[in-house]
Scaffold this active site. Structure first.
Site, PDB file in Angstrom:
ATOM      1  N   TYR A 150     -31.075 -29.947   2.180  1.00  0.00           N
ATOM      2  CA  TYR A 150     -31.617 -30.445   0.909  1.00  0.00           C
ATOM      3  C   TYR A 150     -31.978 -31.929   0.976  1.00  0.00           C
ATOM      4  O   TYR A 150     -31.193 -32.739   1.484  1.00  0.00           O
ATOM      5  CB  TYR A 150     -30.586 -30.280  -0.203  1.00  0.00           C
ATOM      6  CG  TYR A 150     -30.410 -28.871  -0.701  1.00  0.00           C
ATOM      7  CD1 TYR A 150     -31.488 -28.117  -1.164  1.00  0.00           C
ATOM      8  CD2 TYR A 150     -29.143 -28.298  -0.746  1.00  0.00           C
ATOM      9  CE1 TYR A 150     -31.298 -26.827  -1.637  1.00  0.00           C
ATOM     10  CE2 TYR A 150     -28.939 -27.017  -1.222  1.00  0.00           C
ATOM     11  CZ  TYR A 150     -30.029 -26.288  -1.668  1.00  0.00           C
ATOM     12  OH  TYR A 150     -29.835 -25.013  -2.150  1.00  0.00           O
ATOM     13  N   MET A 200     -23.532 -26.092  -0.859  1.00  0.00           N
ATOM     14  CA  MET A 200     -22.432 -25.404  -1.536  1.00  0.00           C
ATOM     15  C   MET A 200     -21.647 -24.498  -0.598  1.00  0.00           C
ATOM     16  O   MET A 200     -20.411 -24.452  -0.654  1.00  0.00           O
ATOM     17  CB  MET A 200     -22.980 -24.591  -2.718  1.00  0.00           C
ATOM     18  CG  MET A 200     -21.895 -23.949  -3.565  1.00  0.00           C
ATOM     19  SD  MET A 200     -22.551 -22.969  -4.907  1.00  0.00           S
ATOM     20  CE  MET A 200     -23.218 -24.247  -5.968  1.00  0.00           C
ATOM     21  N   ARG A 216       1.268 -44.195 -16.321  1.00  0.00           N
ATOM     22  CA  ARG A 216       0.755 -42.826 -16.321  1.00  0.00           C
ATOM     23  C   ARG A 216       1.799 -42.003 -17.056  1.00  0.00           C
ATOM     24  O   ARG A 216       1.952 -42.149 -18.250  1.00  0.00           O
ATOM     25  CB  ARG A 216       0.542 -42.402 -14.859  1.00  0.00           C
ATOM     26  CG  ARG A 216      -0.350 -41.219 -14.655  1.00  0.00           C
ATOM     27  CD  ARG A 216      -0.555 -40.886 -13.185  1.00  0.00           C
ATOM     28  NE  ARG A 216       0.683 -40.422 -12.539  1.00  0.00           N
ATOM     29  CZ  ARG A 216       0.749 -39.879 -11.326  1.00  0.00           C
ATOM     30  NH1 ARG A 216      -0.351 -39.748 -10.605  1.00  0.00           N
ATOM     31  NH2 ARG A 216       1.887 -39.468 -10.822  1.00  0.00           N
ATOM     32  N   LYS A 223       3.707 -28.990  -5.333  1.00  0.00           N
ATOM     33  CA  LYS A 223       2.717 -28.816  -6.407  1.00  0.00           C
ATOM     34  C   LYS A 223       1.332 -28.570  -5.817  1.00  0.00           C
ATOM     35  O   LYS A 223       1.110 -28.815  -4.626  1.00  0.00           O
ATOM     36  CB  LYS A 223       2.703 -30.070  -7.279  1.00  0.00           C
ATOM     37  CG  LYS A 223       2.264 -31.315  -6.512  1.00  0.00           C
ATOM     38  CD  LYS A 223       2.471 -32.596  -7.292  1.00  0.00           C
ATOM     39  CE  LYS A 223       2.053 -33.785  -6.434  1.00  0.00           C
ATOM     40  NZ  LYS A 223       2.220 -35.056  -7.138  1.00  0.00           N
TER      41      LYS A 223
END
Ligand code: PLP
Length: 390
Positions: free
Chosen positions: A281, A329, A151, A50
């Protein structure tokens, strides 16, 4: 149409990161891990592929796993199962998907394509039986009981009704019952009291099915951690995921697994900056002394976790080096000290070598698990397998 990340190596513009970043998968390591895990159990393996095989590439990982001995394939979504079912070379390998809502589009098509379905609620059972009736194909199902993860899976107070409904649909010919299964919440914590409770609950679930005349051939409970830690959970099938890709969720029990993915980039620019300079940053880091710094063109959009800012290291020019300041990013800055490197110098973010960081390191730096690091590698990073299995 889905975007295909698995371009061939000769594609001149195979992705945004072509020529800089790449994730390289070693099929031999995956095959080795399948064989290593198979040796820990009598039970056959369902290779969990998956989420694009935890970021490695679903189709190549499926092919290599089956060739190395996995008997079955497991995915989450209907689309994943449907894509696998369309591969003629895997036509003989059962595929199970388990995550869908009763009104999910594509349920009938998935059944018709021959995928098996995990069934986690009475509503899903009714929807699967109805879809099977429309297609005229009996759905092959694995009935799932919630034994304590709270779940997916049918809650214990509904087991009797679930078993009776399943027996009824089986009698009507709309479903064939292949398996009964559940999932463990705390298998990676040795001796956690939930493990014994869930094993006992699974036995009660099987008894509830038996009371309705259902004796599934394939009972399964174990993920990677339970496969490694507890043979009592193995039953007729084990479902390893993260361990296939080389990461052991139970470090107390050593297993000779090998990381399948290497993630590399290349230095984009290098410059010298004076002591005291604020980096990236927020200026969360200031240089302690004059230093050369390298810019690496990968960032959190590519799955390099911003939460690892301040602690991460990469392997560059012969040794581990600190990432300075915030991971951005698309890029981050690395401390070279007084060393110099040229643009284009390789940078190993995830590797298999002794001094390379790996997904366990990144998960420690970012406060997560290697599963999240591996599945998070972004779509801009091209994936390559060292064999034509794409
Ligand atoms: C993902 C998954 C697994 C594999 O879990 P790992 O901890 O990665 O081994 C097994 N079973 C189910 C139902 C899953 O969703």
């Amino acid at each position: 149409m889905a975007i295909d990340n698995y371009r061939i190596a000769s594609d001149p513009v195979s992705s945004d990161m072509s020529g800089t970043a790449k994730a390289s998968m070693d099929w031999r390591r995956l095959a080795h891990n399948v064989e290593t895990l198979a040796a820990l159990t009598e039970a056959p393996l369902m290779a969990m592929v998956k989420a694009d095989a935890y970021g490695h590439g679903m189709i190549p990982a499926a092919r290599v796993s089956v060739e190395a001995g996995a008997a079955r394939l497991g995915v989450a979504t209907l689309r994943e199962a449907w894509r696998l079912r369309r591969l003629p070379d895997l036509a003989e390998t059962p595929v199970m998907a388990f995550l869908y809502a009763p009104d999910q589009p594509g349920l009938a098509e998935t059944i018709e394509a021959g995928a098996e379905l995990g069934v986690s609620s009475l509503a899903n059972l009714a929807a699967v039986a109805a879809a099977a009736e429309r297609t005229g194909t009996a759905a092959r199902v694995h009935l799932k009981g919630d034994t304590g993860i709270s779940r997916g899976g049918v809650a214990e107070h509904e087991w009797e009704a679930f078993a009776e409904a399943a027996a009824k649909h089986r009698a009507a010919g709309t479903i064939a019952i292949v398996g009964a299964w559940s999932h463990l919440a705390c298998a990676d914590e040795l001796g956690h009291p939930a493990n014994a409770l869930q094993k006992a609950a699974f036995e009660r679930f099987l008894a509830a099915l038996a009371a309705a005349g259902i004796a599934p051939e394939v009972r399964h409970l174990a993920n990677s951690a339970a496969l490694i830690a507890d043979p009592e959970t193995h039953y007729d099938l084990v479902r390893p995921g993260i361990a296939l890709y080389g990461y052991n969720p139970v470090p107390e029990i050593p297993v000779a697994l090998e990381p399948v993915m290497e993630l590399r980039s290349r230095v984009a620019t290098v410059k010298r900056l004076p002591a005291g300079t604020g980096i990236s940053y927020g200026h969360t880091h200031h240089l302690e002394r004059d230093a050369n710094v390298a810019l690496v063109p990968l960032g959190y959009a590519d799955g390099i976790p911003r939460a690892a800012s301040g602690s991460a290291e990469v392997y560059l020019a012969g040794r581990r080096r600190r990432v300075l300041g915030r991971i951005c990013m698309d890029q981050f800055v690395v401390d070279l000290g007084d060393d110099t490197v040229s643009p284009g110098e390789p940078v190993v973010l995830i590797g298999a070598g002794e001094h390379h960081p790996d997904a366990d390191d990144w998960s420690a730096w970012a406060g997560t698990i290697p599963n999240e690091i591996l599945t998070g590698i972004g779509g801009r990073v091209p994936r390559y397998w060292n064999r034509g299995v794409e």
